[in-house]
Design an enzyme around this catalytic site. Structure first.
Site, PDB file in Angstrom:
ATOM      1  N   GLY A 484       0.829  -1.199   0.000  1.00 37.38           N
ATOM      2  CA  GLY A 484       0.000   0.000   0.000  1.00 37.38           C
ATOM      3  C   GLY A 484       0.856   1.238   0.000  1.00 37.38           C
ATOM      4  N   TYR A 485       1.291   1.665  -1.164  1.00 37.38           N
ATOM      5  CA  TYR A 485       2.162   2.828  -1.278  1.00 37.38           C
ATOM      6  C   TYR A 485       1.462   3.976  -2.016  1.00 37.38           C
ATOM      7  CZ  TYR A 485       5.885  -0.617  -0.258  1.00 37.38           C
ATOM      8  OH  TYR A 485       6.664  -1.597   0.297  1.00 37.38           O
ATOM      9  N   SER A 486       1.113   3.767  -3.278  1.00 37.72           N
ATOM     10  CA  SER A 486       0.623   4.852  -4.130  1.00 37.72           C
ATOM     11  C   SER A 486      -0.741   5.363  -3.686  1.00 37.72           C
ATOM     12  CB  SER A 486       0.546   4.377  -5.589  1.00 37.72           C
ATOM     13  OG  SER A 486       1.821   4.046  -6.081  1.00 37.72           O
ATOM     14  N   GLU A 600      14.069  -5.034  -4.298  1.00 44.41           N
ATOM     15  CA  GLU A 600      13.177  -5.604  -5.306  1.00 44.41           C
ATOM     16  C   GLU A 600      13.642  -5.260  -6.709  1.00 44.41           C
ATOM     17  OE1 GLU A 600       8.448  -6.080  -6.336  1.00 44.41           O
ATOM     18  OE2 GLU A 600       9.073  -4.512  -4.961  1.00 44.41           O
ATOM     19  N   THR A 731       8.465   4.513 -11.821  1.00 45.39           N
ATOM     20  CA  THR A 731       8.373   4.640 -13.269  1.00 45.39           C
ATOM     21  C   THR A 731       9.763   4.710 -13.894  1.00 45.39           C
ATOM     22  OG1 THR A 731       8.357   7.052 -13.266  1.00 45.39           O
ATOM     23  CG2 THR A 731       6.224   5.951 -13.016  1.00 45.39           C
ATOM     24  N   ASN A 732       9.837   4.319 -15.158  1.00 42.25           N
ATOM     25  CA  ASN A 732      11.133   4.335 -15.827  1.00 42.25           C
ATOM     26  C   ASN A 732      11.713   5.743 -15.937  1.00 42.25           C
ATOM     27  OD1 ASN A 732      10.940   1.600 -16.039  1.00 42.25           O
ATOM     28  ND2 ASN A 732      11.240   1.517 -18.258  1.00 42.25           N
ATOM     29  N   GLU A 733      10.852   6.758 -15.980  1.00 42.47           N
ATOM     30  CA  GLU A 733      11.358   8.124 -16.014  1.00 42.47           C
ATOM     31  C   GLU A 733      12.080   8.460 -14.706  1.00 42.47           C
ATOM     32  OE1 GLU A 733       9.046   7.403 -19.226  1.00 42.47           O
ATOM     33  OE2 GLU A 733       8.321   7.222 -17.159  1.00 42.47           O
TER      34      GLU A 733
END
Length: 748
Positions: A484-486, A600, A731-733
């Site tokens: 439960g992060y975002s 991770e 995200t990759n960005e």
């Protein structure tokens, strides 16, 4: 091939690199190639011989292909066009031992002392139609060879002709004419014409020549890599210093992400070239495959890096007075040598689209991991095969991610705690054994089990009571955790999360909302909440909690994901959680959270690559049996090109996976390296899906359950699923920013 037990150590290789770099830095002007005439070239050649570089490959104790690659990389960095690779090829060919002719033996002995310089040409075996194909008639050579390096300083030329036969010609013999040429406006190239020139001959076998061409292609890729690495380092340094709009250009996200992409590409090329050389030195059966993958990858990646570094330099890099143009030219020349990526790409396609089904080569992970791989394979054959596996695969995708009965079976093996320390109930196995388990689980298409992030978090930050309660449940396969992060306004910027946890006696009362929670159906949620709303900086007020999902006040609203699974909005309304469920100290949640995410990410990239690798093998198996307009699709040149490219890119991802595993075993996982693996693998999964659709067309868009769906619809489903891996776990960005700032040292 040499006995790898006799080869130099890594420490000795580092010493070799330092020695060559120091010498070239002293004797070669930063940006020029060696094209200053015969006398200058011969002087340099003699000096290189004095360093022992012209004898590399003759004695395993003095160096094999890995040492040759190191020297080539350093030549590329220095902008030096010396034909040392020709000497290495002659040494590695074994022609020294085969030369019964005293004249040949004398010429080669002189090469080792630096008295003879012998550029090598492959003639009709070269792979490039413009390289020239001289013919041998009664010990006389007639015809041309082109793109010859070091011809001005040559004492002899070695040329392969039909047979195959290695012919050696004295550079001063009658009938030999050298014409200087430039390529990419770079000197040092020559065309050599032979008109009935006298030779001495050494017969060789065809397999031996094919090996040498593969080595040569790899050697030039290594030199191109060295040039690209040098230009990239210059560009990074420039980005830190050059100011525009009142700040260093390295602070602009566009520049940071551009250079992060270059870093990822360079790392992939470096690792694949090094792996191929290592496979050769070890006498591996598949070393040709690894070399082909490295050359295909280098052909695309290094040219792109050379373009991007010039974009970073802007106009300054366009001046011939700058060092960068020389590297740009070198890269483009070297990756085209001996046919460049084309024959290498075709070799990769042959492996997967030939008549006999084949898989990606298995790595030698070391004795313990290799043995464990066989143990896991046998266990899965017994516990996850036949009717049980078939029944599971008939389920919709949303129901295939987890199987409780299988998790309990796996829990009885103890493998869920494979890397745990023994006093936590684990087996303390290596990262390579973890990779072996991941690889076999993926190939068997077994459902996931365990909670690696949560377990790592508890082992580092959990109280003794938490460890006693929760770790056995994870180890036995009985408990699954969500994360439960975002939140609606807090995705990548987790420090801005708003879910509150307020102390109330022996409990905390939690209120807030979490979104995009995938494992909402587990027994527990690992929840990030703000315990101090006024803390500065904002992340200092975050704490972590273990929340049982049957606690009153939790509301779950599910949603179907784009890839066919589900995630949920989870609402927490006055949810009371014991204070004993806090993981780590109050306000220390950011450290707990980011440490777990780094762990991770160190393996997440490898896990994604293994998914892509398995899907790639399934696709190739399917393509071998498909025809279009009565013609086998596996023979279609466009299909073969795309499959060869994918194979090379997958190999690069696998090398990054191994690199991260090695770092884990050494006790460190730099966040920028984990980020590079995660970025590359997630976008590789996207690329695989798009390429597969290009090859197969509309038929491949049929979803599972639809009539005629290829491979149960997994091609298009993998593409839809790939978007999640690019976005989740950071995200990759954001990952590119981590690479730029923490890995390359660009300003925040």
């Amino acid at each position: 091939m040499p006995n790898h037990d006799q080869l130099p150590t890594d420490e000795e290789r580092d010493m070799l690199r330092g020695s060559v770099r120091g010498f070239l830095g002293q004797h070669i002007a930063g940006a020029r190639t060696v094209d200053a005439g015969r006398q200058t070239e011969r002087q340099l050649w003699k000096q290189l011989a004095n360093l022992g570089l012209t004898a590399l490959g003759t004695d395993p104790g003095q160096g094999g292909l890995r040492e040759v690659v190191i020297v080539q990389e350093e030549l590329g960095r220095a902008g030096c066009g010396s034909p040392l690779l020709s000497a290495a090829l002659l040494n590695l060919s074994g022609v020294v031992e085969q030369a019964n002719d005293e004249r040949v033996a004398a010429v080669l002995a002189g090469m080792h002392t630096g008295d003879h310089c012998i550029p090598l040409a492959f003639g009709e075996f070269d792979g490039d139609r413009s390289a020239g194909r001289p013919a041998l008639r009664s010990d006389r050579l007639t015809g041309d060879i082109a793109f010859v390096e070091g011809a001005e300083g040559a004492t002899h030329f070695a040329v392969f002709t039909a047979g195959p036969v290695l012919t050696i010609v004295d550079a001063d013999a009658p009938g030999v004419m050298i014409e200087a040429a430039t390529a990419m406006h770079l000197g040092g190239q020559s065309r050599v014409r032979f008109a009935d020139a006298p030779t001495v001959r050494v017969p060789l076998n065809k397999d031996g020549v094919d090996n040498l061409v593969a080595i040569a292609r790899l050697g030039y890729a290594a030199r191109a890599y060295g040039a690209a690495r040098r230009a990239f380092e210059l560009a990074v340094a420039y980005a830190k210093e050059r100011k525009q709009f009142g700040q260093a250009i390295g602070r602009f996200q566009a520049i940071q992400h551009k250079l992060a992409n270059c870093h990822i590409d360079l790392q992939g090329v470096e690792l694949t070239i090094g792996s191929a050389a290592k496979q050769y030195d070890a006498g591996a059966r598949d070393w040709h495959w690894f070399a082909a993958a490295a050359c295909v990858l280098a052909g695309d990646a290094l040219r792109q890096v050379s373009l991007e570094t010039h974009h970073t330099f802007g106009a300054i890099g366009y001046s011939e007075e700058h060092e960068a143009p020389r590297h740009f030219k070198r890269i483009h020349l070297d990756v085209l040598r001996h046919g460049g990526a084309r024959p290498a790409r075709d070799e990769l396609a042959d492996r997967f689209l030939g008549g006999t089904p084949d898989r990606l080569p298995e790595y030698d992970l070391g004795p313990a991991a290799n043995e464990f791989r066989g143990e896991v394979r046998a266990w899965l054959l017994e516990h996850w095969s036949g009717e049980r596996r078939a029944a599971h695969q008939q389920l919709p995708f949303a129901e295939r991610e987890y199987d409780r009965a299988f998790a309990l079976d796996l829990g009885r093996t103890g493998w869920i705690g494979l890397a745990w320390r023994k006093h936590f109930g684990g087996q303390e196995r290596s990262a390579f054994e973890q990779l072996a388990l991941m690889e076999e689980m993926e190939r068997a298409e077994a459902p996931r089990a365990g909670a690696p992030v949560q377990a790592a978090m508890l082992q580092v930050y959990g109280t003794p009571e938490q460890r006693r309660k929760y770790l056995p449940e994870i180890l036995n396969g009985k408990a699954i955790y969500g994360m439960g992060y975002s939140e609606p306004d807090s995705g990548s910027d987790l420090a801005s999360l708003r879910t509150r946890a307020v102390r109330d006696g022996d409990h905390y009362v939690i209120n807030g909302q979490k979104i995009w929670t995938t494992t909402y159906w587990g027994e527990y949620m690992l929840l990030a909440a703000r315990t101090n709303p006024d803390s500065k900086p904002a992340h200092a007020g975050i704490s972590m909690f273990i929340v049982p999902m049957d606690t009153p006040g939790i509301t779950i609203q599910t949603s179907t994901t784009m890839y066919g699974g589900t995630f949920a909005n989870v609402f927490y309304d006055n949810v009371k959680v014991p204070a004993a469920n806090m993981v780590g100290d109050e306000g220390n949640g950011w450290k707990v959270l980011t440490g777990a995410l780094a762990t991770e990410r160190g393996f997440i990239g490898g896990g994604i690559v293994l998914k892509v690798a398995h899907a790639f093998e399934l696709l190739c198996t399917y393509l071998r049996g498909v025809e279009t307009d009565g013609k086998p699709m596996r023979l279609d040149p466009i299909v073969r090109q795309k499959i060869g490219d994918l194979a090379a890119r997958i190999e690069s991802g696998r090398q990054m996976m191994l690199y991260c595993a090695k770092q884990v075993d050494s006790g460190e996982t730099p966040p920028h390296d984990a980020a590079a693996s995660k970025v590359y693998s997630g976008e590789l999964m996207e690329r695989f899906g798009e390429v597969a659709l290009d090859i197969l067309g509309l038929e491949a868009t049929l979803t599972e359950g639809s009539p005629g769906a290829i491979l149960r619809g997994r091609i298009e489903q993998n593409l839809r699923h790939s978007l999640m891996w690019v976005i989740s776990i950071g995200t990759n960005e954001i990952q590119r920013s981590i690479i730029a700032q923490r890995g390359l040292g660009l300003p925040r």
